[in-house]
Design an enzyme around this catalytic site. Structure first.
Site, short mmCIF file in Angstrom:
data_model
loop_
_atom_site.label_atom_id
_atom_site.label_comp_id
_atom_site.label_asym_id
_atom_site.label_seq_id
_atom_site.Cartn_x
_atom_site.Cartn_y
_atom_site.Cartn_z
CG ASP A 222 -0.24 0.09 2.54
OD1 ASP A 222 0.98 -0.15 2.56
OD2 ASP A 222 -0.90 0.35 3.55
CD GLU A 282 22.39 -9.42 9.18
OE1 GLU A 282 23.46 -9.10 9.76
OE2 GLU A 282 21.92 -10.57 9.19
#
Length: 345
Positions: A222, A282
C-alpha cells in the site's frame, strides 16, 4: 527458455540447503527456467553483488536462498535498477520473517521452491534508506532502533545455527533488563514525535521476529510503513506491552505506543550517543536516517491465495506478470522501429 539464478548462503540456518540444492534446481527447471547456482562467499555483500550482476545479465528470476539477511542483500542488489527481475525466496534461515509474510512454506525447502508452480506473485513495497551513515540502501521487512532492535545482530551466528529461535529468546531476556530510552525526534506524514523512546519500529510486513501481531494490520503493497513508537516505559510496563503484542495485538491502542501509517519517516537523534539502526535483522548504520516507502517496487513469487485479503491491495499471477512485461517490451520495440524508420526516410 527463461533463466533463473539461485543465490544461496551455505551457512544459513542449520546448513541443510546444500543437501537439497539439486532437488531445488530441478523444481525450477521443470517450471521452465534454465537454472544456475551461486554460492555466497565471505566477501562482504557477496549476494548483493551477484544479484546485481545477474539482473544486468538479463536473468528472469533471482532466487534468494538463505535467511532474511540473504534476502536483504539480493533486494539491495536489484532495487536500484530500472529493470528488475522477478524474485523468489527459499527460507533457509532462523526466523525467515519474509517467507512468513509471503506465505512460503518454512519447514520444507523443496515445497518452498514449488510455490513457483502456483504461478502467483505480488508486488511488494520496499524501504529506501537515505543517510551518509547507512550501510544499506534498501530493506524489505523492518527498520528498528532501540536496545531490543540490537537483538538480532548481538546473537552470534554459531548460536543461531545451533539453537535457532531459542538463541533469540535467551538474548532477549538478557537485553530487556538493560533497556534504556533514547531522546529522539521522529517525523512522519501526518506529524511528529519528540521525546524519549524505548523502541522505534518501521514495518513493511506483519512478520516481525517470528510474530505476526506486533503490526497486525500491515499491508504489503500500500506504499505505507507501519510506524510503531514505544515511549519511555519501565520494565513492568514493557512486559505488559510485550504480552499484549504476543497475545492479541492490543498493544497498538496502549497510551505508551504511537502507532501510525506513513510513506516517509525521518529519525533524528537528540543526544550525542550513537543510535544504531537495525535493517532486516542486520546492523544498517547510525541515525540520523530517512526512510521512503517505494510502493510495489519488487515482484515476488508468493502464495497469495493463502494471504488474508486485508494484507494486500493487489496480487498478480506469474503469467500476468510475464504478459505485462512482454507487452511493455513490444511497445518499446515498436517505438524504436518507428524511430529508425523516420531516420531512414
Amino acid at each position: 527458455m527463461k533463466r533463473a539464478r539461485i543465490i544461496y548462503n551455505p551457512s544459513s540456518g542449520r546448513e541443510t540447503i546444500q543437501r537439497v540444492m539439486l532437488e531445488i534446481m530441478e523444481v525450477y527447471e521443470k517450471a521452465g527456467f534454465e537454472t544456475s547456482v551461486f554460492e555466497t562467499t565471505k566477501k562482504a555483500f557477496s549476494a548483493r553483488d551477484e544479484a546485481r550482476r545477474a539482473a544486468l545479465d538479463g536473468f528472469d528470476l533471482i532466487v534468494a536462498a538463505g535467511g532474511d539477511g540473504t534476502v536483504n542483500e539480493v533486494v539491495n542488489g536489484i532495487s536500484g535498477l530500472e529493470k528488475r527481475p522477478l524474485m523468489a525466496v527459499i527460507p533457509a534461515g532462523t526466523t525467515n520473517d519474509y517467507a512468513r509474510a509471503l506465505k512460503i512454506p518454512r519447514d520444507d525447502l523443496i515445497e518452498a521452491a514449488k510455490v513457483i508452480n502456483k504461478k502467483e506473485t505480488i508486488k511488494m513495497d520496499i524501504g529506501k534508506v537515505t543517510s551518509h551513515n547507512s550501510r544499506l540502501d534498501y530493506f524489505m521487512n523492518i527498520g528498528a532502533i532501540g536496545t531490543l532492535s540490537e537483538l538480532t545482530y548481538e546473537v552470534p551466528s554459531m548460536l543461531k545455527t545451533l539453537y535457532g529461535y531459542l538463541a533469540y529468546l535467551t538474548k532477549g531476556a538478557e537485553l530487556i533488563t538493560r533497556i534504556k530510552p533514547v531522546p529522539v525526534r521522529i517525523e512522519y506524514d501526518e506529524g511528529f514525535f519528540e521525546g524519549k523512546a524505548n523502541l522505534i519500529l518501521l514495518a513493511l510486513t506483519n512478520s516481525v521476529g517470528g510474530f505476526e501481531k506486533i503490526v497486525p494490520d500491515a499491508r504489503l503493497d500500500d506504499g505505507k510503513f507501519t510506524l510503531l513508537i514505544v515511549k519511555q516505559s519501565n520494565i513492568v510496563q514493557l512486559f505488559n506491552l510485550i504480552t499484549k503484542a504476543l497475545n492479541d495485538g492490543s498493544h497498538i491502542k496502549d497510551k505508551l505506543v504511537t502507532y501510525v501509517k506513513s510513506s516517509k519517516v525521518r529519525v533524528l537523534p537528540l543526544s550525542k550517543e550513537k543510535m544504531k539502526v537495525n535493517l532486516d535483522g542486520e546492523f544498517g548504520g547510525i541515525a540520523p536516517m530517512s526512510f521512503e516507502n517505494l510502493r510495489q517496487h519488487l515482484e515476488f513469487v508468493a502464495f497469495t491465495s493463502k494471504m488474508k485479503p486485508h494484507s494486500r491491495t493487489m496480487a498478480q499471477t506469474a503469467d500476468e506478470v510475464m504478459l505485462k512485461r512482454a507487452e511493455e517490451e513490444y511497445r518499446s520495440a515498436s517505438k524504436e522501429m518507428k524511430k529508425n524508420h523516420k531516420v531512414n526516410k
